[in-house]
Design an enzyme around this catalytic site. Sequence first.
Site, short mmCIF file in Angstrom:
data_model
loop_
_atom_site.label_atom_id
_atom_site.label_comp_id
_atom_site.label_asym_id
_atom_site.label_seq_id
_atom_site.Cartn_x
_atom_site.Cartn_y
_atom_site.Cartn_z
N CYS A 279 32.68 -11.23 -61.19
CA CYS A 279 31.64 -10.24 -60.74
C CYS A 279 32.06 -10.09 -59.14
CB CYS A 279 30.49 -10.71 -60.96
SG CYS A 279 29.12 -9.55 -60.70
N LEU A 280 30.87 -10.05 -58.40
CA LEU A 280 30.97 -10.05 -56.94
C LEU A 280 31.74 -11.32 -56.30
CD1 LEU A 280 27.74 -8.17 -56.06
CD2 LEU A 280 29.98 -7.50 -55.71
#
Length: 546
Positions: A279-280
């Site tokens: 993800c991030l």
Amino acid sequence: MLAWVDWASHLANSPGKQAELLAFAASLSEQWMAVLKKNPANPDRGATAPDRSPVNDRRFNDPAWDQWPYDLFRSSFVNQTKWWEQATQGVWGVDPKHQRLLAFGAKQWLEMLSPANAAVFNPVVLKRTIAEQGANLARGTSNFLDDLRRQLSGQPPAGTENFVVGRDVAVTEGKVVLRNRLIELIQYTPTTEKVHPEPILIIPAWIMKYYVLDLSPHNSLIRYLVAQGHTVFCISWRNPDAEDRDLGMDEYLEFGLHAALDAVTSVVPGHGVHAAGYCLGGTLLAIGASAMARDGDTRLVSVSLLAAQTDFSEPGELSLFINESQVALLEASMAQTGYLTSDQMSGAFQLLRSYDLIWSRMIDEYLLGDRRAMTDLMAWNADGTRLPAKMHSQYLRRLYLNNDLSAGRYPVTGRPVSVGDIAVPVFCVGTASDHIAPWRSVYKLHLLSSAELTFVLTTGGHNGGIVSEPGRGNRQYQIHTRAAGDGYMAPDEWQATMQTHPDSWWPAWSAWLRERSGDVVAPPLIGAESSGYPTVCDAPGEYVRN
């Protein structure tokens, strides 16, 4: 309101679209009248019962919805949904983002007004109520009051007590070998006599607790990698508070990625590192790897990006929550608290899948009186984290609003970086039902990088597609490696061309890492004083419990 005014004013000046919608409404009205004639009291009904109406909406799957008058309620709802889908699309002159926002808003109102949500209009609920003489509604009321009490007192949802961190989840053995103001770094205990010499460093997203990758023993990605003979390290981010309001993206690189990488290369000296970001955390890894490539730092031997975007020009429905006005409102709110609460973040994510995450749950638990069984993934999802004000503002503006990373404008230590500088092999995973990092957005890495790139498209959503252990049913994936320097293939063509493989993508990733690793060696020591990183405490550490 701005989106509505934009749409309404242009629709008012589009007689062709108005005529089209009137004609469509007339055709839907004919369908509705045909359903109305199914009334058993109607003399025109005929002797033969009508066939079941095909409705592509699983909330109406139960055969009870085929009976009159419930099929009338269903038909009304389905026709309204179809009309609004037509009405919010293709209006000449409307700003495309306003069009998407209006369609999203209309969908949310329709989801709320669905006849399935009201006991008096839902035949499944009525049947259960009659059979149990209202006991289901009594249980539902009790469930509602319990949820309300938990919400007001700040307690987690019912059932999460069965998934305690360090006891039921996040139980893979290891030691914390580094703790600073932002992270704890966990080194996991080997379970094989020999290991591949290049360690794996996992960078999870800071908007979630790391143990989504180390849930129960049977579906822990970290435990799986350790069992495959890899030396695994994982970052556990500290849950920030008001005092951390000034922590920005630079600090997340310095005290997060770079501090962890320094520790890993000290504990396992003389070998490159396989870095993996989720993800991030994957976006942060892409930024850090780009800066390392720019500066001649060759410690990385591969980069794996799991459901991670590097180009934010098409981030899906999440972009509807991110514009200059809303970011300014968030910044004003965070100026008061110093952080963004997990409730604010999870609220947006729930609206992206409102039927699955809100309305269907309310029907099950409050109308049918059936508590949904809590799972490890659901318990983890309820264990939210806060986001420092400065960092949250920076990544919303630099990544989502300005798309600086893909444009080569993102600065690290005062100089811009380019994802195109990453020359090591890249393994990239997109998930087919992802509402947070849509797979076509993740696929845009093909446009930014000319390095060797292995792309995987797997079934499942943003979390479930990544937490997809071998042997889990109804899973499949596609995979292809584009050699360094090869040409571009559009995502839809890629999806239509590549062979589909059954089961989990985890073994394919493990094999990919193995092919890019050296011959096995004895495992490195854990927490050795000589490395400069002695043991701080046992895994899963203290930060994850905050």
